[in-house]
Enzyme design. Structure first.
Site, PDB file in Angstrom:
ATOM      1  N   LYS A  44       0.824  -1.217   0.000  1.00  0.00           N
ATOM      2  CA  LYS A  44       0.000   0.000   0.000  1.00  0.00           C
ATOM      3  C   LYS A  44       0.858   1.267   0.000  1.00  0.00           C
ATOM      4  CE  LYS A  44      -2.655  -0.768   3.686  1.00  0.00           C
ATOM      5  NZ  LYS A  44      -3.755  -0.533   4.639  1.00  0.00           N
ATOM      6  N   LYS A  46       2.694   2.243   2.351  1.00  0.00           N
ATOM      7  CA  LYS A  46       2.605   2.831   3.688  1.00  0.00           C
ATOM      8  C   LYS A  46       3.705   2.220   4.546  1.00  0.00           C
ATOM      9  CE  LYS A  46      -2.073   4.252   4.805  1.00  0.00           C
ATOM     10  NZ  LYS A  46      -3.144   4.122   5.792  1.00  0.00           N
TER      11      LYS A  46
END
Ligand code: C2G
Length: 132
Positions: A44, A46
């Protein structure tokens, strides 16, 4: 028993997360949180400050959360809904429409995000930068 499911990274826990979890739990009798693994966070793009195990312990301490399991892929949602007899899928409305394919398996609810707070904002306000 009406079972609710939601997904997320839940890093640097804040009131936006708590508001989401509370409202999700209020839609049923049981809330299953599928927590992004550190590896899935990388997919993601992240980078969580807290590792998965710590984020799991923190979530399990929240009164609205009944169970926490790992999220490894984008593709596991249908199986998660079926395997856990889920009635309602809930996400913040930044995801509005993205998971409508689940309507064949359960109710899909997108809840308004809490304005003015995000993990990214916390990091930036603390000058930790986006990828610290
Ligand atoms: N959220 C919110 N209000 C905020 C911040 C977050 O309602 N101010 C909600 C998000 O909409 C999401 C949940 O809190 O429903 C968790 O947010 P994140 O940890 O950022 O989750 P995300 O990275 O969006 O993960 O497969 C789905 C993904 O794992 C979703």
């Amino acid at each position: 028993m009406k079972k609710v499911i939601t997904y997320g990274t839940f890093d640097l826990l804040h009131v936006g997360h708590i508001n989401l979890l509370r409202r999700a739990r209020e839609l049923g009798d049981y809330l299953l949180v599928v927590l992004s693994s550190d590896e899935f966070n990388a997919i993601k793009n992240k980078k969580a400050y807290h590792p998965y195990e710590d984020r799991k312990i923190i979530l399990e301490a929240i009164r609205y959360v009944d169970e926490v399991i790992p999220e490894y892929t984008w593709e596991q949602k249908i199986k998660d809904v079926q395997d856990n007899d889920i009635d309602v899928f809930v996400m913040g409305d930044d995801w509005k429409g993205k998971f409508d394919f689940l309507k064949d398996y359960c109710e899909v609810v997108y809840l308004p995000r809490t304005e003015g707070i995000s993990t990214t904002k916390i990091k930036e306000d603390l000058n930790l930068g986006k990828n610290s």
